[in-house]
Write a protein that holds these residues in place. Structure first.
Motif, PDB file in Angstrom:
ATOM      1  N   THR A  65      -7.629 -17.243   7.115  1.00  0.00           N
ATOM      2  CA  THR A  65      -8.743 -18.193   7.288  1.00  0.00           C
ATOM      3  C   THR A  65      -8.374 -19.552   6.709  1.00  0.00           C
ATOM      4  N   LEU A  66      -7.760 -19.530   5.518  1.00  0.00           N
ATOM      5  CA  LEU A  66      -7.363 -20.805   4.893  1.00  0.00           C
ATOM      6  C   LEU A  66      -6.336 -21.527   5.762  1.00  0.00           C
ATOM      7  N   GLU A  67      -5.340 -20.798   6.262  1.00  0.00           N
ATOM      8  CA  GLU A  67      -4.315 -21.451   7.090  1.00  0.00           C
ATOM      9  C   GLU A  67      -4.940 -22.051   8.351  1.00  0.00           C
ATOM     10  N   ALA A  68      -5.901 -21.308   8.955  1.00  0.00           N
ATOM     11  CA  ALA A  68      -6.550 -21.816  10.180  1.00  0.00           C
ATOM     12  C   ALA A  68      -7.395 -23.051   9.894  1.00  0.00           C
ATOM     13  N   ALA A  69      -7.911 -23.158   8.664  1.00  0.00           N
ATOM     14  CA  ALA A  69      -8.785 -24.288   8.316  1.00  0.00           C
ATOM     15  C   ALA A  69      -8.001 -25.509   7.838  1.00  0.00           C
ATOM     16  N   LEU A  70      -6.754 -25.302   7.394  1.00  0.00           N
ATOM     17  CA  LEU A  70      -6.021 -26.426   6.789  1.00  0.00           C
ATOM     18  C   LEU A  70      -5.814 -27.628   7.722  1.00  0.00           C
ATOM     19  N   PRO A  71      -5.747 -27.436   9.046  1.00  0.00           N
ATOM     20  CA  PRO A  71      -5.711 -28.635   9.905  1.00  0.00           C
ATOM     21  C   PRO A  71      -6.953 -29.531   9.726  1.00  0.00           C
ATOM     22  N   TYR A  72      -8.029 -28.989   9.165  1.00  0.00           N
ATOM     23  CA  TYR A  72      -9.268 -29.773   8.924  1.00  0.00           C
ATOM     24  C   TYR A  72      -9.406 -30.100   7.436  1.00  0.00           C
ATOM     25  N   ARG A  73      -8.288 -30.111   6.749  1.00  0.00           N
ATOM     26  CA  ARG A  73      -8.258 -30.294   5.289  1.00  0.00           C
ATOM     27  C   ARG A  73      -9.047 -31.517   4.818  1.00  0.00           C
ATOM     28  N   ASP A  74      -9.077 -32.570   5.658  1.00  0.00           N
ATOM     29  CA  ASP A  74      -9.792 -33.798   5.265  1.00  0.00           C
ATOM     30  C   ASP A  74     -11.311 -33.623   5.328  1.00  0.00           C
ATOM     31  N   LYS A  75     -11.791 -32.516   5.876  1.00  0.00           N
ATOM     32  CA  LYS A  75     -13.241 -32.335   6.047  1.00  0.00           C
ATOM     33  C   LYS A  75     -13.856 -31.373   5.026  1.00  0.00           C
ATOM     34  N   PHE A  76     -13.040 -30.769   4.152  1.00  0.00           N
ATOM     35  CA  PHE A  76     -13.625 -29.958   3.073  1.00  0.00           C
ATOM     36  C   PHE A  76     -12.837 -30.189   1.796  1.00  0.00           C
ATOM     37  N   ILE A  77     -13.547 -30.070   0.651  1.00  0.00           N
ATOM     38  CA  ILE A  77     -12.902 -30.464  -0.614  1.00  0.00           C
ATOM     39  C   ILE A  77     -12.475 -29.280  -1.467  1.00  0.00           C
ATOM     40  N   GLY A  78     -12.934 -28.077  -1.105  1.00  0.00           N
ATOM     41  CA  GLY A  78     -12.623 -26.959  -1.985  1.00  0.00           C
ATOM     42  C   GLY A  78     -12.847 -25.616  -1.329  1.00  0.00           C
ATOM     43  N   VAL A  79     -12.555 -24.569  -2.110  1.00  0.00           N
ATOM     44  CA  VAL A  79     -12.818 -23.205  -1.654  1.00  0.00           C
ATOM     45  C   VAL A  79     -13.634 -22.466  -2.713  1.00  0.00           C
ATOM     46  N   GLY A  80     -14.402 -21.473  -2.224  1.00  0.00           N
ATOM     47  CA  GLY A  80     -15.202 -20.621  -3.097  1.00  0.00           C
ATOM     48  C   GLY A  80     -15.078 -19.175  -2.670  1.00  0.00           C
ATOM     49  N   LEU A  81     -15.789 -18.308  -3.375  1.00  0.00           N
ATOM     50  CA  LEU A  81     -15.725 -16.865  -3.131  1.00  0.00           C
ATOM     51  C   LEU A  81     -17.152 -16.333  -3.182  1.00  0.00           C
ATOM     52  N   ASP A  82     -17.599 -15.715  -2.062  1.00  0.00           N
ATOM     53  CA  ASP A  82     -18.976 -15.207  -2.057  1.00  0.00           C
ATOM     54  C   ASP A  82     -19.051 -13.841  -1.380  1.00  0.00           C
ATOM     55  N   SER A  83     -20.250 -13.388  -1.048  1.00  0.00           N
ATOM     56  CA  SER A  83     -20.542 -12.062  -0.477  1.00  0.00           C
ATOM     57  C   SER A  83     -20.560 -10.989  -1.578  1.00  0.00           C
ATOM     58  N   SER A  84     -20.452  -9.720  -1.182  1.00  0.00           N
ATOM     59  CA  SER A  84     -20.697  -8.572  -2.083  1.00  0.00           C
ATOM     60  C   SER A  84     -19.797  -8.612  -3.315  1.00  0.00           C
ATOM     61  N   GLU A  85     -20.412  -8.753  -4.487  1.00  0.00           N
ATOM     62  CA  GLU A  85     -19.593  -8.955  -5.690  1.00  0.00           C
ATOM     63  C   GLU A  85     -19.042  -7.652  -6.275  1.00  0.00           C
ATOM     64  N   MET A  86     -19.932  -6.628  -6.394  1.00  0.00           N
ATOM     65  CA  MET A  86     -19.510  -5.407  -7.084  1.00  0.00           C
ATOM     66  C   MET A  86     -18.357  -4.731  -6.323  1.00  0.00           C
ATOM     67  N   GLY A  87     -17.314  -4.373  -7.063  1.00  0.00           N
ATOM     68  CA  GLY A  87     -16.164  -3.692  -6.448  1.00  0.00           C
ATOM     69  C   GLY A  87     -15.166  -4.653  -5.817  1.00  0.00           C
ATOM     70  N   HIS A  88     -15.472  -5.952  -5.872  1.00  0.00           N
ATOM     71  CA  HIS A  88     -14.545  -6.944  -5.297  1.00  0.00           C
ATOM     72  C   HIS A  88     -14.260  -8.017  -6.341  1.00  0.00           C
ATOM     73  N   PRO A  89     -13.478  -7.687  -7.363  1.00  0.00           N
ATOM     74  CA  PRO A  89     -13.235  -8.626  -8.473  1.00  0.00           C
ATOM     75  C   PRO A  89     -12.406  -9.824  -8.019  1.00  0.00           C
ATOM     76  N   PRO A  90     -12.505 -10.913  -8.771  1.00  0.00           N
ATOM     77  CA  PRO A  90     -11.745 -12.119  -8.416  1.00  0.00           C
ATOM     78  C   PRO A  90     -10.249 -11.866  -8.248  1.00  0.00           C
ATOM     79  N   GLU A  91      -9.664 -10.958  -9.054  1.00  0.00           N
ATOM     80  CA  GLU A  91      -8.218 -10.686  -8.986  1.00  0.00           C
ATOM     81  C   GLU A  91      -7.730 -10.411  -7.558  1.00  0.00           C
TER      82      GLU A  91
END
Ligand code: ADE
Ligand code: ZN
Length: 351
Positions: free
Chosen positions: A163-189
């Motif tokens: 997803t990140l690679e597909a979005a990078l051609p639009y790099r000038d249109k977003f400033i950052g990335v985040g992490l959302d959706s179901s939290e339990m069982g899906h740690p940041p690591e």
């Protein structure tokens, strides 16, 4: 301007007015969560998408959530009506108008590309539509807008990397990335490599942590993903050493009070831990998360919170709004300008 630290000139009714009238930044809003039921039905009709709800009223009745997952199931069904660039533009424009009405001067807006690419929508359609509305909001409403691309944590890291690679051609249109959706069982690591890749690309980093998940997820978002802000983070209070660290490093927490009650993180607004977070000197901000689903936009969050917790003061209100500018991903001149506006609104005497 030097402000009196406790604002003795501000009465309680005037404070409730100031909560609405003061300039503020919103840093935690999922644009798909701003899709109101009326627009969901209009887009479903226009795009020939079948919904599992018979009417706007039936859909609203489904907004009785018991936890994060029960909300996400309805939220992803709602987002299924978004097909064209115009749809993404219309959704975002509706939010920007609503935000400007709440005296939001700067919005950092999350979007979930995988919710759409999984249905065959090109990521460029999503980003171009949102960007068109953002530019219009800047031109016509004087609203400053930045977009933040979120990865869905219930999916794999390789899906996030693609997803990140597909979005990078639009790099000038977003400033950052985040992490959302179901939290339990899906740690940041699980997302260490994709966040490292985003960092290499010069993107700003945030992550949801400590909404339903344990304080350990807040620690690993900081130590493994190297995020600059924590979205929610309310469970940090279970770990005093973590609280001390968040305060000393001044890590912002983007807290969403109505969301926390709707998703049963707290039993009521009067039970919310915002007073304790403020007392611990944390950089807390107030946000709407998914306003169409949780019963209110950012000003509703402010007003209902202060009505439910009479111990919150004018000083707390000022600090919360000031924090929203301090925590924003903008340059210091913008922060200084908005802070000056905030100071003059709080310094003014009651009419
Ligand atoms: N996506 C939209 N709203 C969310 C929330 N409150 N937590 C996690 N993911 C989300
Ligand atoms: Zn959120």
């Amino acid at each position: 301007m030097t402000l009196p630290i406790d604002f003795p000139h501000i009465s309680r009714p005037h404070l409730l007015h100031l909560l609405r009238a003061a300039p503020k930044a919103e840093l935690h809003i999922h644009i798909e969560g701003s899709l109101e039921p009326e627009l969901i039905f209009e887009l479903a009709r226009r795009n020939g998408v079948a919904l599992p709800y018979a009417s706007v009223d039936a859909l609203r009745k489904a907004y009785a959530f018991t936890n994060l997952q029960s909300f996400l199931d309805v939220y992803y069904a709602g987002a299924s009506v978004l097909i064209t660039e115009d749809d993404f533009d219309a959704m975002a424009w509706a939010y920007f108008r609503r935000a400007a009405h709440d005296n939001v001067v700067h919005a950092e807006v999350f979007f979930d590309p995988q919710t759409h690419t999984a249905r065959g929508i090109d990521v460029g359609v999503v980003i171009r539509g949102l960007d068109r509305a953002a530019r219009r909001a800047e031109a016509e409403l004087g609203l400053s807008v930045r977009l933040i691309l979120c990865f869905l944590r219930h999916l794999s890291e390789s899906d996030a990397l693609a997803t990140l690679e597909a979005a990078l051609p639009y790099r000038d249109k977003f400033i950052g990335v985040g992490l959302d959706s179901s939290e339990m069982g899906h740690p940041p690591e699980k997302f260490e490599r994709v966040f490292a890749r985003a960092r290499e690309a010069g993107l700003r980093l945030v992550a949801h942590a400590g909404e339903e998940g344990p304080p350990a997820y807040i620690r690993s978002a900081l130590d493994v993903l190297h995020v600059e802000r924590i979205d929610h983070g309310v469970r940090c209070l279970e770990d005093p050493a973590l609280v001390a660290r968040l305060a000393s490093e001044r890590v912002p927490l983007t807290v969403c009070p109505l969301s926390n009650v709707k998703l049963c993180v707290f039993d009521g607004l009067d039970q919310h831990n915002i007073p304790a977070l403020l007392a611990a000197d944390l950089c807390v901000t107030i946000n709407s998360d998914d306003p169409a689903y949780f019963g209110g936009y950012v000003n509703d969050n402010f007003v209902q919170l202060f009505e439910s917790l009479p111990q919150l003061t004018a000083r707390d209100a000022y600090v919360l709004m000031r924090n929203s500018f301090d925590a924003a991903f903008v340059d210091d001149e913008d922060k200084a300008l908005w802070t000056e506006e905030l100071d003059s609104v709080f310094a003014a005497n009651e009419p």
